[in-house]
Design a protein around this motif. Structure first.
Motif, PDB file in Angstrom:
ATOM      1  N   GLU A   4       0.729  -0.982  -0.080  1.00 38.00           N
ATOM      2  CA  GLU A   4       0.017  -0.048   0.109  1.00 38.00           C
ATOM      3  C   GLU A   4       0.934   1.170  -0.136  1.00 38.00           C
ATOM      4  OE1 GLU A   4      -2.937   0.274   3.155  1.00 38.00           O
ATOM      5  OE2 GLU A   4      -2.804   2.420   3.187  1.00 38.00           O
ATOM      6  N   VAL A   5       0.569   2.249  -0.864  1.00 35.62           N
ATOM      7  CA  VAL A   5       1.240   3.549  -0.718  1.00 35.62           C
ATOM      8  C   VAL A   5       0.327   4.671  -0.396  1.00 35.62           C
ATOM      9  CG1 VAL A   5       2.641   5.059  -2.105  1.00 35.62           C
ATOM     10  CG2 VAL A   5       2.613   2.708  -2.682  1.00 35.62           C
ATOM     11  N   VAL A   6       0.741   5.504   0.699  1.00 29.41           N
ATOM     12  CA  VAL A   6       0.044   6.497   1.153  1.00 29.41           C
ATOM     13  C   VAL A   6       0.753   7.855   0.701  1.00 29.41           C
ATOM     14  CG1 VAL A   6      -1.198   7.970   3.111  1.00 29.41           C
ATOM     15  CG2 VAL A   6      -0.962   5.449   2.795  1.00 29.41           C
ATOM     16  N   PHE A   7      -0.112   8.908  -0.083  1.00 29.04           N
ATOM     17  CA  PHE A   7       0.444   9.919  -0.521  1.00 29.04           C
ATOM     18  C   PHE A   7      -0.034  11.106   0.399  1.00 29.04           C
ATOM     19  CE2 PHE A   7       0.897   7.670  -4.580  1.00 29.04           C
ATOM     20  CZ  PHE A   7       1.933   7.861  -4.986  1.00 29.04           C
ATOM     21  N   ASP A   8       0.808  12.095   1.252  1.00 23.98           N
ATOM     22  CA  ASP A   8       0.275  12.851   2.324  1.00 23.98           C
ATOM     23  C   ASP A   8       0.569  14.180   1.932  1.00 23.98           C
ATOM     24  OD1 ASP A   8      -0.460  14.274   4.442  1.00 23.98           O
ATOM     25  OD2 ASP A   8       0.498  12.581   5.711  1.00 23.98           O
ATOM     26  N   SER A   9      -0.515  15.068   1.587  1.00 28.91           N
ATOM     27  CA  SER A   9      -0.096  16.347   1.084  1.00 28.91           C
ATOM     28  C   SER A   9       0.674  17.192   2.181  1.00 28.91           C
ATOM     29  CB  SER A   9      -1.277  17.453   1.067  1.00 28.91           C
ATOM     30  OG  SER A   9      -2.271  17.357   2.353  1.00 28.91           O
ATOM     31  N   ALA A  10       0.651  16.739   3.561  1.00 32.38           N
ATOM     32  CA  ALA A  10       1.663  17.240   4.429  1.00 32.38           C
ATOM     33  C   ALA A  10       2.959  17.126   4.112  1.00 32.38           C
ATOM     34  CB  ALA A  10       1.317  16.659   6.113  1.00 32.38           C
ATOM     35  N   GLU A  11       3.403  16.081   3.507  1.00 35.99           N
ATOM     36  CA  GLU A  11       4.595  15.842   3.098  1.00 35.99           C
ATOM     37  C   GLU A  11       5.150  16.998   2.132  1.00 35.99           C
ATOM     38  OE1 GLU A  11       7.476  11.960   1.412  1.00 35.99           O
ATOM     39  OE2 GLU A  11       5.344  11.712   2.046  1.00 35.99           O
ATOM     40  N   LEU A  12       4.315  17.637   1.476  1.00 40.57           N
ATOM     41  CA  LEU A  12       4.585  18.636   0.501  1.00 40.57           C
ATOM     42  C   LEU A  12       4.551  19.839   1.190  1.00 40.57           C
ATOM     43  CD1 LEU A  12       3.112  17.379  -2.824  1.00 40.57           C
ATOM     44  CD2 LEU A  12       5.339  17.022  -1.866  1.00 40.57           C
ATOM     45  N   GLY A  13       4.215  20.176   2.371  1.00 46.85           N
ATOM     46  CA  GLY A  13       4.025  21.165   3.009  1.00 46.85           C
ATOM     47  C   GLY A  13       2.700  21.820   2.669  1.00 46.85           C
ATOM     48  N   LEU A  14       1.781  21.058   2.258  1.00 44.98           N
ATOM     49  CA  LEU A  14       0.387  21.459   1.908  1.00 44.98           C
ATOM     50  C   LEU A  14      -0.628  21.004   2.914  1.00 44.98           C
ATOM     51  CD1 LEU A  14       0.652  20.680  -1.960  1.00 44.98           C
ATOM     52  CD2 LEU A  14       0.863  23.092  -1.021  1.00 44.98           C
ATOM     53  N   GLU A  15      -1.791  21.936   3.011  1.00 46.88           N
ATOM     54  CA  GLU A  15      -2.958  21.455   3.794  1.00 46.88           C
ATOM     55  C   GLU A  15      -3.696  20.236   2.947  1.00 46.88           C
ATOM     56  OE1 GLU A  15      -5.398  24.211   5.837  1.00 46.88           O
ATOM     57  OE2 GLU A  15      -3.981  25.506   5.806  1.00 46.88           O
TER      58      GLU A  15
END
Ligand SMILES: Cc1cc2nc3c(=O)[nH]c(=O)nc-3n(C[C@H](O)[C@H](O)[C@H](O)COP(=O)(O)OP(=O)(O)OC[C@H]3O[C@@H](n4cnc5c(N)ncnc54)[C@H](O)[C@@H]3O)c2cc1C
Length: 402
Positions: free
Chosen positions: A93-104
C-alpha cells in the motif's frame, strides 16, 4: 436585453457550455476580450463529482467561481493506493500525504451540480460576456474572421473561436483536424455513498483486475465512488437491488468506511479515449474534451482542460495588450506548443496505468508493483509523483521543496 436574439461581432466566441467552455469564456472576458459563449441550455443535472488540484482551484478563485462552491467542497489531504488485484505479484500500500509537501491538501472534491450552477450564474452576470443559448450549426473559416451560424439562425463574426464543443466537435471537424479515437473494455459505474465511518479526507483507490475502485471524500460521512468494471460487470452491478449493491460495494471497499448506503443512483460511463492531432486551426483553438479524452482515472480530465485555459489566456494576453492580432496563426501556434507535451503525457500516463491493471503479462505486473513499492519506500520518488500528479513539470523543480 434578450440574450438569445443577439447577432454581432466579438473578439472571441467560445463554443460549448460544459465546464471547459464556461470557464474559458469567463477567463477570456476577464482578460478584456469581448466574448460570446454559444451554449445550448444546460442539460439535466450531473450527479458526478470532480477532484480538482491546487492549480485548478487557483484559477477558480481568480475567476470568482471558488467563492460560490467552496462551502460544498471537500478537501483531499491524503491519497491511498491499495493493490487489490489478488495476483501473485502485489504491490504494498502507498499513502501520498499532502503534509509531506507542506500543503494542507492536494485539492478539493466538488459537486458537478454546484459547479455547473455557479458557472451558469457567473456567465450570465459578467459584463463583457454575452451568452447565446443556442447550438452552432456551421462555421466558415475566413482569412480575417470566422463566421458562426447557429441553429436559431443567428450569425456571429469573431476573430477567434475557442472550440469546447466536446468529443464530437463540429468546429474541429470543420477545420479538418484529425483525431485518434480508441476504447477500453471497461465502464465506470459512478455514484455517491453515505458511510458509517469518517473518511478523514483520505481518498482511497483500490487497484482491481478490472480497473480502479476509487472512493473520494464528500462533505460529512459521504464519498463519491468511481468503480471501473468490465461492461458485463458494470451491467451486473447496476442490475442489483439497492440493498445488494450497497453490500457488494462495501465488500469491494473492504469495509474501510463501514456500512454503505446509496446517496445517488448509479450512472454508467463507457471508457474511451480521444486525441486531436492538432490543437489549432485557422482562427481556431481547441480546449477540453474537444482536444483530449481519457478514462476517469487519477482525476486528470478537467484539471488538464483548466491548464489549456490558463495557457490559452496567457498566450493571447500579450498580443491583446499590445493591440496585435491575437487570433493569428503564430499566436495560436505558441498555444499549441505550450500544451501538446502536457496533453500527450497525461493521456499516456492514464492509458498505461489502466492497461497495467488489465494485463495478465507478468513483467508489466512486476513493473507496476515495483513502481508502487519505490513510491512507498523512497520519499523523493513519492514527492516527485505527488508534484507531477498535481502540476506537470513541477516534480522536476523539487530542489528547494520539503
Ligand atoms: C465519471 C467521470 C468522473 C470524472 N472525474 C473527474 C475528476 O475527478 N477530475 C477531473 O479533472 N476530471 C474528471 N472527469 C473528466 C471531466 O468530467 C471532463 O473532462 C469534463 O467534464 C469535460 O468537460 P468539457 O467542457 O471539456 O466537455 P463537455 O462537458 O462534453 O462539454 C461539451 C459541451 O459542448 C456542447 N456542444 C456540443 N456541440 C455543440 C455545438 N455545435 N454548439 C454549441 N455547443 C455544443 C455540449 O452540449 C456540451 O455542453 C471525470 C469524467 C467522468 C466521465
Amino acid at each position: 436585453m434578450n440574450k438569445s436574439e443577439i447577432t454581432g461581432s466579438f473578439d472571441v466566441a467560445v463554443v460549448g457550455g460544459g465546464p471547459s467552455g464556461r470557464i474559458a469564456a469567463l477567463a477570456l472576458a476577464k482578460l478584456g476580450l469581448s466574448t460570446v459563449l454559444v451554449a445550448p441550455t444546460s442539460p439535466q443535472s450531473d450527479g458526478r463529482t470532480t477532484a480538482l488540484w491546487q492549480q485548478s482551484i487557483e484559477l477558480l478563485r481568480d475567476l470568482g467561481i471558488w467563492d460560490r462552491i467552496e462551502a460544498s467542497a471537500t478537501s483531499l489531504r491524503k491519497m491511498r493506493m491499495i493493490d487489490d488485484t489478488g495476483r501473485l505479484i502485489r504491490a504494498p500500500e502507498v499513502v501520498f500525504d499532502s503534509a509531506e509537501l507542506g500543503l494542507e491538501e492536494f485539492g478539493f472534491n466538488i459537486l458537478n451540480s454546484e459547479l455547473n450552477v455557479a458557472l451558469q450564474e457567473l456567465c450570465d452576470e459578467l459584463p463583457g460576456l454575452t451568452v447565446v443559448e443556442d447550438t452552432v450549426a456551421s462555421a466558415e473559416l475566413l482569412e480575417q474572421e470566422t463566421e458562426l451560424r447557429t441553429q436559431g439562425d443567428q450569425k456571429l463574426s469573431v476573430r477567434l473561436v475557442v472550440a469546447a464543443d466536446g468529443r464530437n466537435s463540429l468546429l474541429r471537424e470543420t477545420a479538418g483536424i484529425p483525431v485518434r479515437r480508441w476504447s477500453y473494455p471497461q465502464n465506470a459505474v459512478v455514484l455517491n455513498l453515505e458511510h458509517s465511518l469518517p473518511h478523514q479526507h483520505v481518498s482511497t483507490e483500490f487497484h482491481t483486475p478490472t480497473g480502479p475502485f476509487t472512493l473520494v471524500p464528500l462533505p460529512g460521512r459521504q464519498s463519491s465512488l468511481v468503480c471501473v468494471e468490465t461492461a458485463e460487470g458494470a451491467d451486473a452491478l447496476i442490475a442489483l437491488s439497492d440493498d445488494k449493491l450497497e453490500r457488494e460495494l462495501e465488500r469491494r471497499a473492504h469495509s474501510i468506511l463501514g456500512r454503505f448506503k446509496l446517496a445517488t443512483r448509479p450512472q454508467c460511463f463507457p471508457l474511451s479515449g480521444l486525441a486531436a492531432e492538432r490543437l489549432i486551426g485557422h482562427r481556431l483553438a481547441l480546449i477540453g474534451e474537444t482536444a483530449h479524452v481519457f478514462p476517469p482515472i487519477g482525476a486528470q480530465g478537467l484539471n488538464l482542460s483548466l491548464r489549456d485555459i490558463i495557457d490559452l489566456t496567457t498566450t493571447l494576453g500579450g498580443p491583446m495588450r499590445r493591440g496585435l492580432d491575437f487570433g493569428e496563426d503564430a499566436v495560436l501556434k505558441a498555444y499549441e506548443n505550450k500544451r501538446l507535451r502536457d496533453i500527450r503525457s497525461r493521456t499516456n500516463a492514464v492509458d498505461v496505468l489502466n492497461r497495467s491493471l488489465l494485463t495478465g503479462f507478468l513483467p508489466v505486473q512486476i513493473a507496476r508493483s515495483l513502481s508502487m513499492y519505490l513510491a512507498g519506500k523512497l520519499g523523493p520518488v513519492r514527492r516527485f509523483l505527488m508534484h507531477e500528479g498535481m502540476t506537470p513539470g513541477s516534480g522536476f523543480r523539487l530542489k528547494n521543496r520539503p
